[in-house]
Design an enzyme around this catalytic site. Structure first.
Site, mmCIF file in Angstrom:
data_model
loop_
_atom_site.group_PDB
_atom_site.id
_atom_site.type_symbol
_atom_site.label_atom_id
_atom_site.label_comp_id
_atom_site.label_asym_id
_atom_site.label_seq_id
_atom_site.Cartn_x
_atom_site.Cartn_y
_atom_site.Cartn_z
ATOM 1 N N CYS A 47 -0.900 10.366 0.139
ATOM 2 C CA CYS A 47 -1.123 11.499 1.027
ATOM 3 C C CYS A 47 -0.476 12.720 0.378
ATOM 4 O O CYS A 47 0.699 12.663 -0.011
ATOM 5 C CB CYS A 47 -0.499 11.236 2.400
ATOM 6 S SG CYS A 47 -0.522 12.703 3.471
ATOM 7 N N ASP A 54 -1.974 5.661 0.651
ATOM 8 C CA ASP A 54 -3.230 5.479 1.373
ATOM 9 C C ASP A 54 -4.017 4.407 0.638
ATOM 10 O O ASP A 54 -3.955 4.308 -0.583
ATOM 11 C CB ASP A 54 -4.043 6.779 1.395
ATOM 12 C CG ASP A 54 -3.440 7.831 2.293
ATOM 13 O OD1 ASP A 54 -2.934 7.469 3.363
ATOM 14 O OD2 ASP A 54 -3.489 9.020 1.931
ATOM 15 N N SER A 60 -16.145 -0.644 -18.017
ATOM 16 C CA SER A 60 -15.420 -1.055 -16.814
ATOM 17 C C SER A 60 -13.900 -0.989 -16.938
ATOM 18 O O SER A 60 -13.219 -0.668 -15.967
ATOM 19 C CB SER A 60 -15.862 -2.440 -16.360
ATOM 20 O OG SER A 60 -15.570 -3.410 -17.339
ATOM 21 N N GLU A 107 -11.157 12.552 1.410
ATOM 22 C CA GLU A 107 -12.425 13.178 1.051
ATOM 23 C C GLU A 107 -12.412 13.632 -0.407
ATOM 24 O O GLU A 107 -13.386 13.431 -1.137
ATOM 25 C CB GLU A 107 -12.704 14.374 1.969
ATOM 26 C CG GLU A 107 -12.862 14.016 3.447
ATOM 27 C CD GLU A 107 -11.551 13.962 4.232
ATOM 28 O OE1 GLU A 107 -11.630 13.932 5.470
ATOM 29 O OE2 GLU A 107 -10.451 13.940 3.632
#
Length: 155
Positions: free
Chosen positions: A53, A60, A77, A95
């Site tokens: 955060c 998070d 990968s 977001e």
């Protein structure tokens, strides 16, 4: 016979590579798609994605699902795992993390189509799901549902 292959330019695969300290430091690598004439879907699932955060510094957690229809390039990968792992010390809102990953991959790979679903675990009692895609899904190729159920808590 040449020693050159589509893998020759890779700098991380097959070598000890430290986890980058930030997404900006991470090196995402690509290889030529050996099946460039075939249309197909690639899926990467990262069920233990972690970032911070930006306000509190608390961790998070998210379940990411990345789908793309490659054109000329495939993402390597190991470099993707290291790139995603670099977010563990990165402070950004859900977001921003989700959309930034989608934009970075779209820029690197120039795929026919790409989408990312970021299914974030609750913070403050509210889960946040973030979705980004480069355009309409191709109608003539199998793109499975991402298979991540809506958060239900105890419900």
């Amino acid at each position: 016979m040449s020693d050159e292959t589509i893998y020759s330019g890779l700098t991380q695969l097959g070598r000890a590579t430290a986890l980058p300290q930030s997404p900006e430091e991470a090196v995402l690598e690509r290889v030529a798609n050996p099946q460039a004439g075939v249309r197909y879907t690639v899926r990467f699932t990262q069920p233990e994605f972690t970032s911070l955060c930006p306000m509190t510094g608390q961790p998070d957690f998210a379940h990411l699902v990345i789908d793309y229809v490659p054109a000329a390039w495939l993402v390597e990968s190991k470099s993707l795992k290291l790139y995603l792992g670099a977010f563990r010390n990165h402070g950004a809102f859900h977001e921003d993390c989700t959309v930034s990953i989608g934009l970075k991959l779209a820029e690197l790979l120039q795929p026919e189509w790409l989408r990312i679903g970021g299914y974030w675990y609750p913070r403050g009692g509210m889960p946040i799901d973030v979705f980004y895609q480069t355009g309409p899904a191709p109608a003539d190729i199998w793109i499975p549902d991402q298979g991540v159920p809506t958060y239900r808590g105890r419900g």
